[in-house]
Design a protein around this motif. Structure first.
Motif, PDB file in Angstrom:
ATOM      1  N   ILE A 214       0.824  -1.211   0.000  1.00 33.93           N
ATOM      2  CA  ILE A 214       0.000   0.000   0.000  1.00 33.93           C
ATOM      3  C   ILE A 214       0.855   1.257   0.000  1.00 33.93           C
ATOM      4  CG2 ILE A 214      -0.193   0.094   2.524  1.00 33.93           C
ATOM      5  CD1 ILE A 214      -3.152   0.974   2.078  1.00 33.93           C
ATOM      6  N   LYS A 215       0.396   2.254  -0.773  1.00 37.19           N
ATOM      7  CA  LYS A 215       0.997   3.587  -0.749  1.00 37.19           C
ATOM      8  C   LYS A 215       0.166   4.480   0.171  1.00 37.19           C
ATOM      9  CE  LYS A 215       2.610   3.686  -5.529  1.00 37.19           C
ATOM     10  NZ  LYS A 215       2.440   4.393  -6.825  1.00 37.19           N
ATOM     11  N   LEU A 216       0.839   5.164   1.063  1.00 39.60           N
ATOM     12  CA  LEU A 216       0.198   6.105   1.966  1.00 39.60           C
ATOM     13  C   LEU A 216       0.343   7.484   1.329  1.00 39.60           C
ATOM     14  CD1 LEU A 216       1.763   4.621   5.212  1.00 39.60           C
ATOM     15  CD2 LEU A 216      -0.448   4.070   4.178  1.00 39.60           C
ATOM     16  N   SER A 217      -0.685   7.893   0.610  1.00 34.39           N
ATOM     17  CA  SER A 217      -0.595   9.097  -0.219  1.00 34.39           C
ATOM     18  C   SER A 217      -1.994   9.568  -0.582  1.00 34.39           C
ATOM     19  CB  SER A 217       0.187   8.793  -1.508  1.00 34.39           C
ATOM     20  OG  SER A 217      -0.488   7.792  -2.272  1.00 34.39           O
ATOM     21  N   GLY A 218      -2.064  10.715  -1.262  1.00 30.34           N
ATOM     22  CA  GLY A 218      -3.317  11.195  -1.819  1.00 30.34           C
ATOM     23  C   GLY A 218      -4.350  11.630  -0.800  1.00 30.34           C
ATOM     24  N   PHE A 219      -3.945  11.867   0.425  1.00 30.45           N
ATOM     25  CA  PHE A 219      -4.916  12.197   1.470  1.00 30.45           C
ATOM     26  C   PHE A 219      -5.617  13.527   1.209  1.00 30.45           C
ATOM     27  CE2 PHE A 219      -1.727   9.458   3.512  1.00 30.45           C
ATOM     28  CZ  PHE A 219      -2.546   8.449   3.983  1.00 30.45           C
ATOM     29  N   GLY A 220      -4.920  14.471   0.588  1.00 29.10           N
ATOM     30  CA  GLY A 220      -5.502  15.773   0.331  1.00 29.10           C
ATOM     31  C   GLY A 220      -6.657  15.754  -0.647  1.00 29.10           C
ATOM     32  N   MET A 221      -6.717  14.752  -1.504  1.00 27.44           N
ATOM     33  CA  MET A 221      -7.785  14.702  -2.495  1.00 27.44           C
ATOM     34  C   MET A 221      -9.161  14.582  -1.845  1.00 27.44           C
ATOM     35  SD  MET A 221      -6.255  12.437  -5.651  1.00 27.44           S
ATOM     36  CE  MET A 221      -6.109  10.932  -4.690  1.00 27.44           C
TER      37      MET A 221
END
Length: 312
Positions: A214-221
């Motif tokens: 899993i990538k921990l990213s894209g939370f701001g979207m």
């Protein structure tokens, strides 16, 4: 702070290959018109001056012509160290009858290709719907999915929690293919406990498959005004499911640049895992990305340099 960034996007507006940028339509990003500008390796380096960037993986950016996107990326003249992008995850529509040919043409253009992404997000709300169809249930798509193992390519899995049970089945059906969940599984339905449970339980169904990371990213979207406090439960829940050996931080820049500076995002990640060991931090910020995308060891610095300012 040393990082390998396993999720960035580059584009050239004049190419016309990303009309979604030059002709914005309402979606989950909010007003993304500031992104409608050229973005390449020099731009990323300029934003990452406070970060020691050891490498970056380019993930396809919804190009109309993925072969031309790969051709452009392969021809970028980046003289930095390391050269960016360090690896490529290319776009291929696996539902097409000529998917094999499209993928072959891209593989001929670059030896840095490590994986494929086809966005799978389906949602009842048009604001959140990317795909409009359930590709994972289509026989032709499933048949072409076998191309990935043939070419030793991973699959970047961008989807919503409601699609995770089917994706877990897909991972079980293709144990030889590495699946890389994008953007922490995109916890989209946040109005009640059912949405949280769908995301939490979906992550665990996927984590039960050893060929899923899993990538921990894209939370701001999905959280345009995020704070370290709002990120913490999502990051820790994902790490609890996958362990530090199967999770990696990523920026999703320039998309998440709509909501935060590059260095601020990485510092927020470091703050969330401040109590982790040096070995765990090295895995989350460098080693897992290097291993997942088979990056040269030369792009990785010694462990003692990767403690992100927190010697524990």
């Amino acid at each position: 702070m040393q990082v390998i960034d396993p999720h960035v996007h580059f584009w050239q507006i004049a190419s016309g290959n990303q009309p979604w940028l030059s002709e914005p339509v309402p979606n989950l990003l909010g007003d993304y018109s500031p992104m409608a500008r050229d973005y390449g390796p020099a731009d990323l380096r300029g934003e990452s001056e406070a970060i020691e960037l050891l490498g970056a993986v380019h993930v396809e950016a919804d190009a109309v012509d993925p072969v031309e996107e790969t051709r452009w990326l392969a021809g970028l003249d980046d003289s930095g160290t390391p050269s960016l992008p360090t690896a490529l995850v290319v776009g291929t529509d696996l539902s097409r009858s000529d998917a094999a040919d499209i993928l072959e043409r891209q593989l001929e253009l670059s030896d840095r290709i490590r994986g494929v992404r086809q966005i799978l997000n389906v949602h009842a709300d048009p604001l959140f719907d990317y795909a409009g169809r359930h590709y994972m249930n289509e026989p032709d798509w499933g048949k072409n999915f076998a191309l990935l193992a043939r070419h030793r390519l991973s699959f970047d899995l961008q989807l919503y929690p409601s699609q995770m049970p089917r994706a877990a089945q897909l991972a079980a059906e293709h144990p030889e293919t590495l699946f890389v969940i994008n953007h922490a599984g995109m916890y989209v339905d946040r109005q009640g406990v059912a949405g949280w449970r769908a995301w939490r339980d979906g992550l665990r169904a996927l984590a039960a498959r050893p060929n899923v990371v899993i990538k921990l990213s894209g939370f701001g979207m999905l959280d345009h005004r995020w704070t370290v406090g709002s990120l913490r439960p999502l990051i820790l829940e994902a790490i609890d499911a996958f362990g530090t050996e199967r999770a990696m931080f990523a920026s999703n820049f320039p998309v998440d640049g709509l909501y935060a500076r590059y260095d601020a995002l990485w510092q927020a990640y470091a703050d969330v895992v401040a109590d982790a060991s040096n070995e765990e931090k090295a895995a989350l910020f460098v080693d897992n990305a290097r291993r997942t995308y088979r990056l040269p060891a030369a792009h990785v610095s010694p462990l003692h340099d990767n403690n992100n300012g927190n010697d524990k």
